[in-house]
Design an enzyme around this catalytic site. Sequence first.
Site, short mmCIF file in Angstrom:
data_model
loop_
_atom_site.label_atom_id
_atom_site.label_comp_id
_atom_site.label_asym_id
_atom_site.label_seq_id
_atom_site.Cartn_x
_atom_site.Cartn_y
_atom_site.Cartn_z
N HIS A 72 -0.65 1.27 -7.87
CA HIS A 72 -0.18 0.13 -8.68
C HIS A 72 -1.01 -1.14 -8.46
O HIS A 72 -0.46 -2.24 -8.41
CB HIS A 72 1.31 -0.11 -8.42
CG HIS A 72 1.64 -0.48 -7.00
ND1 HIS A 72 2.83 -0.18 -6.40
CD2 HIS A 72 0.92 -1.15 -6.06
CE1 HIS A 72 2.83 -0.65 -5.17
NE2 HIS A 72 1.69 -1.24 -4.94
N HIS B 228 6.49 -7.09 -3.97
CA HIS B 228 5.50 -7.58 -3.01
C HIS B 228 5.70 -9.06 -2.67
O HIS B 228 4.74 -9.75 -2.34
CB HIS B 228 4.09 -7.40 -3.56
CG HIS B 228 3.67 -5.98 -3.80
ND1 HIS B 228 4.12 -5.24 -4.85
CD2 HIS B 228 2.82 -5.18 -3.12
CE1 HIS B 228 3.56 -4.03 -4.82
NE2 HIS B 228 2.78 -3.97 -3.78
N HIS C 170 -5.00 2.77 1.35
CA HIS C 170 -5.58 1.43 1.24
C HIS C 170 -5.02 0.51 2.32
O HIS C 170 -3.92 0.72 2.82
CB HIS C 170 -5.42 0.80 -0.15
CG HIS C 170 -4.02 0.49 -0.62
ND1 HIS C 170 -3.02 1.42 -0.73
CD2 HIS C 170 -3.47 -0.68 -1.07
CE1 HIS C 170 -1.92 0.86 -1.23
NE2 HIS C 170 -2.16 -0.42 -1.43
N GLU D 157 2.83 2.92 1.33
CA GLU D 157 3.53 2.91 0.04
C GLU D 157 3.73 4.33 -0.50
O GLU D 157 4.57 4.55 -1.38
CB GLU D 157 2.73 2.10 -0.99
CG GLU D 157 2.75 0.60 -0.72
CD GLU D 157 1.87 -0.17 -1.69
OE1 GLU D 157 2.00 -1.41 -1.74
OE2 GLU D 157 1.03 0.43 -2.40
C1 DHB Z 1 -4.09 -3.94 -4.13
C2 DHB Z 1 -3.32 -2.78 -3.94
C3 DHB Z 1 -1.92 -2.86 -3.85
O1 DHB Z 1 -1.10 -1.78 -3.61
C4 DHB Z 1 -1.30 -4.08 -3.98
O2 DHB Z 1 0.06 -4.11 -3.93
C5 DHB Z 1 -2.05 -5.24 -4.16
C6 DHB Z 1 -3.44 -5.18 -4.24
C7 DHB Z 1 -5.59 -3.88 -4.24
O3 DHB Z 1 -6.22 -2.85 -3.95
O4 DHB Z 1 -6.19 -4.89 -4.66
FE FE Z 2 1.16 -2.45 -3.30
#
Ligand code: DHB
Ligand code: FE
Length: 283
Positions: free
Chosen positions: A12, A59, A197, A244
């Site tokens: 997302h 978030h 990530h 997540e």
């Molecule tokens: C990014 C990924 C995320 O899951 C998020 O909530 C905010 C930013 C990103 O990779 O930029």
């Molecule tokens: Fe996120």
Amino acid sequence: MAQIVAAVTTSHVPSIGMAIDTGITQDPYWKPLFDGYLPAKEFVKQLAPDITIVVYNDHGLEVFLDRVPTFGVGAAAEYRSGDEGWGPRPIPPFKGDPDFSWHLIEHLVAQEFDVTMFQELSVDHGFTVPMSVFFGGAAGEVDEWPTRVVPITVNTIQFPLPLAARCFKLGQAIRRAVDAYPKDARVMIVGTGGMSHQLQGERAGFMQPEFDRQFLKKMVDDPIALTRISNGVYMKEAGHEGAELIMWLVARGAMNMQVREVYQHYHVSASLTAAGLACYVDA
Ligand code: DHB
Ligand code: FE
């Protein structure tokens, strides 16, 4: 009778929404990602769900660190894109289904999931980006969303997070609640977030394709193994925000033990995220 007709899952990343809204999806950076989304959009179009349950984490838009529900369910008639700092996204509001939401809430509480009830809720990229990925098009293409929605929030922000196993059980409870809904409705469930990530700290930019590939495989053939992974291990192996992925397990829990993966796409990277997507139906 209502029934869950599919589970779909996707990352997302906010800039995926930005790329759609500013019409740059065909730029060389974005094209491979958006090309990979086309079969999933076609699948969802054919499926035409009446109701879409979107499992996501807020978030910091509606939920800040001082008050963090572990699980929440939206019960509003409408949900709008909130302002995460760049203004609300230029997309239509999402229509809710309060009858269905209250049914879900009642049945979840009866199954000992004491969820927070959101009678008002604006939604952030965790919700809006997956909706655009599966239902949206180029900027301005969607005048009205073709499905009613129910947002379900999961805390993936403030320790302690719910266990992966608890998320899977929430999915199973959602399935029982949907099965008990007396009105006809074709329901799709969306699990959002991940894949690997990490956005901050020394490991910012960390991605782990091997972990993600294993996760995608086990989503089909051994989801219970994924429920046994601790959140600490998710963070170590898939990056801090990789945790997540527990929200994918809510969607997976709502399906039969045996599923068929209709489609999968994996792309490194979109922003700082290894972007994964998959579509499942009961086998
Ligand atoms: C990014 C990924 C995320 O899951 C998020 O909530 C905010 C930013 C990103 O990779 O930029
Ligand atoms: Fe996120």
